[in-house]
Design an enzyme around this catalytic site. Structure first.
Site, mmCIF file in Angstrom:
data_model
loop_
_atom_site.group_PDB
_atom_site.id
_atom_site.type_symbol
_atom_site.label_atom_id
_atom_site.label_comp_id
_atom_site.label_asym_id
_atom_site.label_seq_id
_atom_site.Cartn_x
_atom_site.Cartn_y
_atom_site.Cartn_z
ATOM 1 N N GLY A 42 31.097 -1.055 -20.576
ATOM 2 C CA GLY A 42 31.094 0.190 -20.591
ATOM 3 C C GLY A 42 31.900 1.131 -19.915
ATOM 4 O O GLY A 42 31.987 2.039 -19.158
ATOM 5 N N SER A 44 34.439 3.151 -21.294
ATOM 6 C CA SER A 44 35.083 4.187 -22.073
ATOM 7 C C SER A 44 34.954 5.504 -21.330
ATOM 8 O O SER A 44 35.950 6.515 -21.413
ATOM 9 C CB SER A 44 34.337 4.435 -23.488
ATOM 10 N N SER A 45 33.981 5.704 -20.164
ATOM 11 C CA SER A 45 33.691 6.918 -19.356
ATOM 12 C C SER A 45 33.273 6.439 -18.219
ATOM 13 O O SER A 45 32.589 5.147 -17.887
ATOM 14 C CB SER A 45 32.993 7.610 -20.105
ATOM 15 N N GLY A 46 32.727 7.337 -17.165
ATOM 16 C CA GLY A 46 31.772 7.148 -16.014
ATOM 17 C C GLY A 46 32.420 6.245 -15.158
ATOM 18 O O GLY A 46 33.508 5.925 -14.666
ATOM 19 N N ASP A 83 52.058 1.587 -17.977
ATOM 20 C CA ASP A 83 52.682 2.623 -17.315
ATOM 21 C C ASP A 83 52.664 2.098 -15.581
ATOM 22 O O ASP A 83 53.495 2.375 -14.872
ATOM 23 C CB ASP A 83 51.949 3.937 -17.343
ATOM 24 N N SER A 173 21.949 -0.552 -11.451
ATOM 25 C CA SER A 173 20.888 0.049 -11.578
ATOM 26 C C SER A 173 20.582 1.784 -11.382
ATOM 27 O O SER A 173 21.445 2.424 -11.990
ATOM 28 C CB SER A 173 19.804 -0.651 -10.900
ATOM 29 N N TYR A 187 13.894 5.380 -19.297
ATOM 30 C CA TYR A 187 14.959 4.910 -18.375
ATOM 31 C C TYR A 187 14.324 4.499 -17.118
ATOM 32 O O TYR A 187 15.096 3.028 -16.749
ATOM 33 C CB TYR A 187 15.618 6.414 -17.862
ATOM 34 N N SER A 188 13.391 4.758 -16.734
ATOM 35 C CA SER A 188 12.677 4.099 -15.208
ATOM 36 C C SER A 188 12.377 2.736 -15.509
ATOM 37 O O SER A 188 12.538 1.791 -15.020
ATOM 38 C CB SER A 188 11.565 4.936 -14.523
ATOM 39 N N ALA A 189 11.727 2.539 -16.890
ATOM 40 C CA ALA A 189 11.263 1.284 -17.178
ATOM 41 C C ALA A 189 12.288 0.518 -17.415
ATOM 42 O O ALA A 189 12.155 -0.968 -17.155
ATOM 43 C CB ALA A 189 10.529 1.471 -18.420
ATOM 44 N N LYS A 191 15.277 0.420 -15.929
ATOM 45 C CA LYS A 191 15.875 0.152 -14.683
ATOM 46 C C LYS A 191 15.032 -0.333 -13.845
ATOM 47 O O LYS A 191 15.496 -1.439 -12.809
ATOM 48 C CB LYS A 191 16.472 1.329 -13.746
ATOM 49 N N THR A 222 28.407 12.035 -14.545
ATOM 50 C CA THR A 222 29.212 11.232 -15.811
ATOM 51 C C THR A 222 28.829 11.640 -17.115
ATOM 52 O O THR A 222 28.029 12.560 -17.500
ATOM 53 C CB THR A 222 28.769 9.798 -15.654
#
Length: 326
Positions: A42, A44-46, A83, A173, A187-189, A191, A222
């Site tokens: 992951g 690509s960002s954050g 660079d 997490s 989401y919580s489930a 994590k 993010t």
């Protein structure tokens, strides 16, 4: 001071101290990661994007992975590596695709000439809304990405780590892997599942010289908010009225959450992971809360560790648990 894996908090009075020390170390204390081969998902960002660059600048050989290549984010990372003369390789990897996972890990091991030193399981998604509104499409995607994706990566790197009798697996997490907020979808489930899976894994791989650390971030600004809104808006459009009728105000906000007001430094997470990766083997924490504000999971982590030791410490499995917690 880093919280060593084998030193539990003495009691609830220590919570205030942990709340301060759980925040990642500042740039002035940045450790060396020279000689370490790190694969992170992951990027690509954050946290993933920030981490890939941070670990490489600290001397690590980094394999930054992301899906849907070619893409501008991959080109940007490759240009940065050229660079800045960083040992950073971008590989395509979709955590939903087991064959792609195995190919990417195999290529990283080939380029490294051995097993990986560190896996950072970071790629994840969120889809908000009431549990009743989460259809099976949303449910499968959330678990396939946040839980099964982490599992695929861990399985891919473990044979190489076991062969070398060393390694660190990091699972990103969330505070919401220990506490629950209504209307946050599954989401919580997912994590909570990550917390359980990787604590179990920590017990099982400790005899092989491999450590596991679960990072528990608070809220950070993010790009997860952009993706979350897209997934949540798509779910709202296809949701049946018989499921949405009970939560009109919540459903109306699905896909329109605003995370832009958060001002915490995203670099807190890469700094914490780098600090832990640089720690001597055998001293890394099982869990590390990282937040700019409160860390409500501290008390839960403490009680959980005590309960595990009380339940299994004197059993035939006690040695596995004590090696991680005691």
């Amino acid at each position: 001071m880093p919280i060593a894996r084998r030193h539990l908090l003495a009691g609830a009075a220590a919570a205030g101290t942990l709340a301060a020390t759980a925040r990642a170390a500042g740039p002035s204390s940045a450790p060396s990661l020279a000689g370490k081969a790190i694969l992170i998902t992951g990027t690509s960002s954050g946290f993933g994007r920030a981490g890939a660059e941070h670990y490489a600048r600290l001397g690590a050989k980094v394999f930054a992975t992301m899906r849907n290549m070619p893409r501008a984010e991959a080109d940007e990372l490759r240009k940065l590596a050229t660079d800045a003369k960083l040992d950073l390789t971008v590989l395509e990897l979709d955590v939903l695709d087991e064959d792609m996972v195995n190919r990417a890990v195999g290529e990283a091991e080939r380029l490294t000439g051995r097993g990986l030193d560190v896996l950072v399981n970071n790629a994840g998604i969120g889809i908000t809304g009431p549990v009743e509104v989460q259809d099976m499409e949303a449910t499968r995607l959330a678990f396939d990405t946040n839980v099964f994706g982490y599992h695929r990566l861990a399985r891919a790197v473990l044979p190489g780590m076991r062969a070398r009798k060393s390694g660190l697996i990091v699972a990103v997490s969330s505070q919401l892997g220990r506490v629950i907020v209504p209307f946050a979808g599954h989401y919580s489930a997912t994590k909570f599942a990550v917390e359980a899976m990787f604590e179990q894994l920590a017990y099982e791989v400790a005899p092989h010289g491999i450590e596991v650390t679960i990072i528990e971030p608070g809220g950070y600004p993010t790009k997860v908010w952009v993706n979350r809104n897209r997934y949540s808006a798509e779910l709202r459009k296809r949701a049946a009225e018989r499921h949405t009728a009970g939560y009109p105000a919540v459903v109306a906000r699905m896909g329109e959450e605003d995370g832009s007001g958060r001002s915490a430094d995203v670099m807190d997470i890469p700094r914490a992971i780098a600090e832990i990766a640089a720690m001597p083997a055998g001293s890394r924490p099982l869990r590390r809360p990282v937040a700019a504000g409160t860390v409500p999971q501290v008390a839960i982590n403490e009680v959980s560790a005590r309960t595990q030791l009380a339940m299994l410490g004197n059993s035939p499995l006690g040695a596995f648990v004590k090696d991680v917690l005691d």
